[in-house]
Design a protein around this motif. Structure first.
Motif, PDB file in Angstrom:
ATOM      1  N   MET A  52       0.829  -1.207   0.000  1.00  0.00           N
ATOM      2  CA  MET A  52       0.000   0.000   0.000  1.00  0.00           C
ATOM      3  C   MET A  52       0.862   1.255   0.000  1.00  0.00           C
ATOM      4  O   MET A  52       0.503   2.250  -0.631  1.00  0.00           O
ATOM      5  CB  MET A  52      -0.959  -0.004   1.195  1.00  0.00           C
ATOM      6  N   GLN A  53       1.979   1.221   0.671  1.00  0.00           N
ATOM      7  CA  GLN A  53       2.885   2.377   0.647  1.00  0.00           C
ATOM      8  C   GLN A  53       3.375   2.610  -0.780  1.00  0.00           C
ATOM      9  O   GLN A  53       3.328   3.731  -1.299  1.00  0.00           O
ATOM     10  CB  GLN A  53       4.065   2.160   1.568  1.00  0.00           C
ATOM     11  N   ASN A  54       3.838   1.574  -1.433  1.00  0.00           N
ATOM     12  CA  ASN A  54       4.318   1.698  -2.807  1.00  0.00           C
ATOM     13  C   ASN A  54       3.191   2.087  -3.763  1.00  0.00           C
ATOM     14  O   ASN A  54       3.390   2.876  -4.688  1.00  0.00           O
ATOM     15  CB  ASN A  54       4.979   0.397  -3.266  1.00  0.00           C
ATOM     16  N   TYR A  55       2.009   1.545  -3.526  1.00  0.00           N
ATOM     17  CA  TYR A  55       0.853   1.882  -4.360  1.00  0.00           C
ATOM     18  C   TYR A  55       0.479   3.354  -4.194  1.00  0.00           C
ATOM     19  O   TYR A  55       0.122   4.028  -5.161  1.00  0.00           O
ATOM     20  CB  TYR A  55      -0.325   0.976  -4.017  1.00  0.00           C
ATOM     21  N   ALA A  56       0.593   3.872  -2.984  1.00  0.00           N
ATOM     22  CA  ALA A  56       0.309   5.292  -2.738  1.00  0.00           C
ATOM     23  C   ALA A  56       1.289   6.159  -3.524  1.00  0.00           C
ATOM     24  O   ALA A  56       0.894   7.167  -4.124  1.00  0.00           O
ATOM     25  CB  ALA A  56       0.378   5.603  -1.246  1.00  0.00           C
ATOM     26  N   TYR A  57       2.559   5.789  -3.552  1.00  0.00           N
ATOM     27  CA  TYR A  57       3.535   6.527  -4.356  1.00  0.00           C
ATOM     28  C   TYR A  57       3.125   6.492  -5.833  1.00  0.00           C
ATOM     29  O   TYR A  57       3.178   7.496  -6.534  1.00  0.00           O
ATOM     30  CB  TYR A  57       4.935   5.938  -4.210  1.00  0.00           C
ATOM     31  N   HIS A  58       2.720   5.324  -6.289  1.00  0.00           N
ATOM     32  CA  HIS A  58       2.258   5.177  -7.665  1.00  0.00           C
ATOM     33  C   HIS A  58       1.092   6.133  -7.953  1.00  0.00           C
ATOM     34  O   HIS A  58       1.070   6.804  -8.984  1.00  0.00           O
ATOM     35  CB  HIS A  58       1.839   3.724  -7.902  1.00  0.00           C
ATOM     36  N   LEU A  59       0.138   6.204  -7.039  1.00  0.00           N
ATOM     37  CA  LEU A  59      -1.005   7.094  -7.229  1.00  0.00           C
ATOM     38  C   LEU A  59      -0.573   8.557  -7.316  1.00  0.00           C
ATOM     39  O   LEU A  59      -1.116   9.322  -8.110  1.00  0.00           O
ATOM     40  CB  LEU A  59      -2.016   6.916  -6.100  1.00  0.00           C
ATOM     41  N   CYS A  60       0.405   8.926  -6.517  1.00  0.00           N
ATOM     42  CA  CYS A  60       0.898  10.310  -6.561  1.00  0.00           C
ATOM     43  C   CYS A  60       1.478  10.647  -7.929  1.00  0.00           C
ATOM     44  O   CYS A  60       1.237  11.729  -8.459  1.00  0.00           O
ATOM     45  CB  CYS A  60       1.954  10.534  -5.481  1.00  0.00           C
ATOM     46  N   TYR A  61       2.235   9.733  -8.500  1.00  0.00           N
ATOM     47  CA  TYR A  61       2.863   9.998  -9.792  1.00  0.00           C
ATOM     48  C   TYR A  61       1.890   9.835 -10.959  1.00  0.00           C
ATOM     49  O   TYR A  61       1.940  10.584 -11.922  1.00  0.00           O
ATOM     50  CB  TYR A  61       4.093   9.120  -9.988  1.00  0.00           C
ATOM     51  N   LYS A  62       1.005   8.863 -10.863  1.00  0.00           N
ATOM     52  CA  LYS A  62       0.054   8.625 -11.943  1.00  0.00           C
ATOM     53  C   LYS A  62      -0.957   9.763 -12.067  1.00  0.00           C
ATOM     54  O   LYS A  62      -1.437  10.055 -13.150  1.00  0.00           O
ATOM     55  CB  LYS A  62      -0.680   7.303 -11.706  1.00  0.00           C
ATOM     56  N   ASN A  63      -1.289  10.409 -10.962  1.00  0.00           N
ATOM     57  CA  ASN A  63      -2.300  11.460 -10.948  1.00  0.00           C
ATOM     58  C   ASN A  63      -1.694  12.857 -10.894  1.00  0.00           C
ATOM     59  O   ASN A  63      -2.290  13.784 -10.358  1.00  0.00           O
ATOM     60  CB  ASN A  63      -3.233  11.242  -9.756  1.00  0.00           C
ATOM     61  N   GLU A  64      -0.528  13.007 -11.477  1.00  0.00           N
ATOM     62  CA  GLU A  64       0.184  14.285 -11.426  1.00  0.00           C
ATOM     63  C   GLU A  64      -0.661  15.440 -11.977  1.00  0.00           C
ATOM     64  O   GLU A  64      -0.675  16.536 -11.412  1.00  0.00           O
ATOM     65  CB  GLU A  64       1.492  14.172 -12.196  1.00  0.00           C
ATOM     66  N   ASP A  65      -1.381  15.214 -13.072  1.00  0.00           N
ATOM     67  CA  ASP A  65      -2.212  16.272 -13.647  1.00  0.00           C
ATOM     68  C   ASP A  65      -3.341  16.684 -12.710  1.00  0.00           C
ATOM     69  O   ASP A  65      -3.611  17.872 -12.530  1.00  0.00           O
ATOM     70  CB  ASP A  65      -2.799  15.830 -14.991  1.00  0.00           C
ATOM     71  N   ARG A  66      -3.997  15.701 -12.112  1.00  0.00           N
ATOM     72  CA  ARG A  66      -5.091  16.012 -11.181  1.00  0.00           C
ATOM     73  C   ARG A  66      -4.579  16.737  -9.952  1.00  0.00           C
ATOM     74  O   ARG A  66      -5.227  17.634  -9.429  1.00  0.00           O
ATOM     75  CB  ARG A  66      -5.816  14.735 -10.792  1.00  0.00           C
ATOM     76  N   LEU A  67      -3.427  16.326  -9.474  1.00  0.00           N
ATOM     77  CA  LEU A  67      -2.840  16.986  -8.307  1.00  0.00           C
ATOM     78  C   LEU A  67      -2.450  18.420  -8.632  1.00  0.00           C
ATOM     79  O   LEU A  67      -2.645  19.315  -7.805  1.00  0.00           O
ATOM     80  CB  LEU A  67      -1.627  16.203  -7.809  1.00  0.00           C
ATOM     81  N   SER A  68      -1.910  18.650  -9.832  1.00  0.00           N
ATOM     82  CA  SER A  68      -1.500  20.012 -10.187  1.00  0.00           C
ATOM     83  C   SER A  68      -2.698  20.956 -10.246  1.00  0.00           C
ATOM     84  O   SER A  68      -2.564  22.138  -9.949  1.00  0.00           O
ATOM     85  CB  SER A  68      -0.731  20.023 -11.506  1.00  0.00           C
ATOM     86  N   GLN A  69      -3.861  20.432 -10.577  1.00  0.00           N
ATOM     87  CA  GLN A  69      -5.075  21.240 -10.559  1.00  0.00           C
ATOM     88  C   GLN A  69      -5.435  21.667  -9.134  1.00  0.00           C
ATOM     89  O   GLN A  69      -6.122  22.655  -8.935  1.00  0.00           O
ATOM     90  CB  GLN A  69      -6.246  20.482 -11.179  1.00  0.00           C
ATOM     91  N   GLN A  70      -4.954  20.896  -8.172  1.00  0.00           N
ATOM     92  CA  GLN A  70      -5.187  21.207  -6.761  1.00  0.00           C
ATOM     93  C   GLN A  70      -3.968  21.894  -6.142  1.00  0.00           C
ATOM     94  O   GLN A  70      -3.875  22.011  -4.931  1.00  0.00           O
ATOM     95  CB  GLN A  70      -5.512  19.918  -5.998  1.00  0.00           C
ATOM     96  N   HIS A  71      -3.028  22.297  -7.002  1.00  0.00           N
ATOM     97  CA  HIS A  71      -1.810  22.996  -6.586  1.00  0.00           C
ATOM     98  C   HIS A  71      -0.943  22.142  -5.660  1.00  0.00           C
ATOM     99  O   HIS A  71      -0.391  22.627  -4.677  1.00  0.00           O
ATOM    100  CB  HIS A  71      -2.148  24.342  -5.933  1.00  0.00           C
ATOM    101  N   VAL A  72      -0.832  20.871  -6.023  1.00  0.00           N
ATOM    102  CA  VAL A  72      -0.017  19.915  -5.276  1.00  0.00           C
ATOM    103  C   VAL A  72       0.896  19.211  -6.274  1.00  0.00           C
ATOM    104  O   VAL A  72       0.442  18.770  -7.326  1.00  0.00           O
ATOM    105  CB  VAL A  72      -0.900  18.868  -4.548  1.00  0.00           C
ATOM    106  N   THR A  73       2.177  19.097  -5.957  1.00  0.00           N
ATOM    107  CA  THR A  73       3.096  18.357  -6.816  1.00  0.00           C
ATOM    108  C   THR A  73       3.111  16.885  -6.402  1.00  0.00           C
ATOM    109  O   THR A  73       2.654  16.530  -5.306  1.00  0.00           O
ATOM    110  CB  THR A  73       4.531  18.906  -6.718  1.00  0.00           C
ATOM    111  N   SER A  74       3.656  16.058  -7.271  1.00  0.00           N
ATOM    112  CA  SER A  74       3.781  14.630  -6.950  1.00  0.00           C
ATOM    113  C   SER A  74       4.658  14.418  -5.727  1.00  0.00           C
ATOM    114  O   SER A  74       4.360  13.572  -4.881  1.00  0.00           O
ATOM    115  CB  SER A  74       4.367  13.864  -8.133  1.00  0.00           C
ATOM    116  N   HIS A  75       5.730  15.203  -5.626  1.00  0.00           N
ATOM    117  CA  HIS A  75       6.631  15.069  -4.474  1.00  0.00           C
ATOM    118  C   HIS A  75       5.931  15.499  -3.180  1.00  0.00           C
ATOM    119  O   HIS A  75       6.147  14.886  -2.132  1.00  0.00           O
ATOM    120  CB  HIS A  75       7.911  15.875  -4.699  1.00  0.00           C
TER     121      HIS A  75
END
Length: 121
Positions: A48-71
């Motif tokens: 689940m930890q590794n999967y959460a990292y995957h979600l952060c990188y896979k959803n980079e566009d959605r996160l940027s809309q929320q002003h959040v980077t993958s890192h």
């Protein structure tokens, strides 16, 4: 001594930010990475930890809309990880017996550690 510390930190960073996201390419849900049941809860927490990292990188566009980077997403996960593990897995059995249990715990964990809208596997 200082060189060793730099190498260790660099190795951890590369694993955390590069390899962890690549392992889950093509994964759409957490059940894609769980093939054999029952699933040991300790192994599941690591997945689940590794999967959460995957979600952060896979959803980079959605996160940027929320002003959040993958890192920032990964850092947020890391800061909430322990608290969420205690909360979500507190009463979990040592082995998850079926797909429904895996999906239930995965959903609770990702909602706790990645509190962003529209982040999907």
């Amino acid at each position: 001594m200082l060189g060793s510390i730099v190498i260790i930190v660099a190795g951890f960073s590369v694993n955390k930010y590069v390899f962890s996201s690549k392992v889950y390419d093509g994964v759409t849900t957490v059940t894609d990475i769980v093939a054999i049941y029952p699933v040991n809860i300790f192994d599941f927490k690591q997945k689940m930890q590794n999967y959460a990292y995957h979600l952060c990188y896979k959803n980079e566009d959605r996160l940027s809309q929320q002003h959040v980077t993958s890192h920032e997403c990964v850092d947020s996960h890391d800061s909430l990880k322990r608290e969420c593990e205690d909360k979500v897995f507190r009463l979990a059995p040592l082995n998850l017996q079926n797909k429904e249990e895996v999906l239930n715990y995965a959903k609770q964990y990702t909602q706790c550690t990645l509190p962003y809208k529209y982040i999907i596997g």
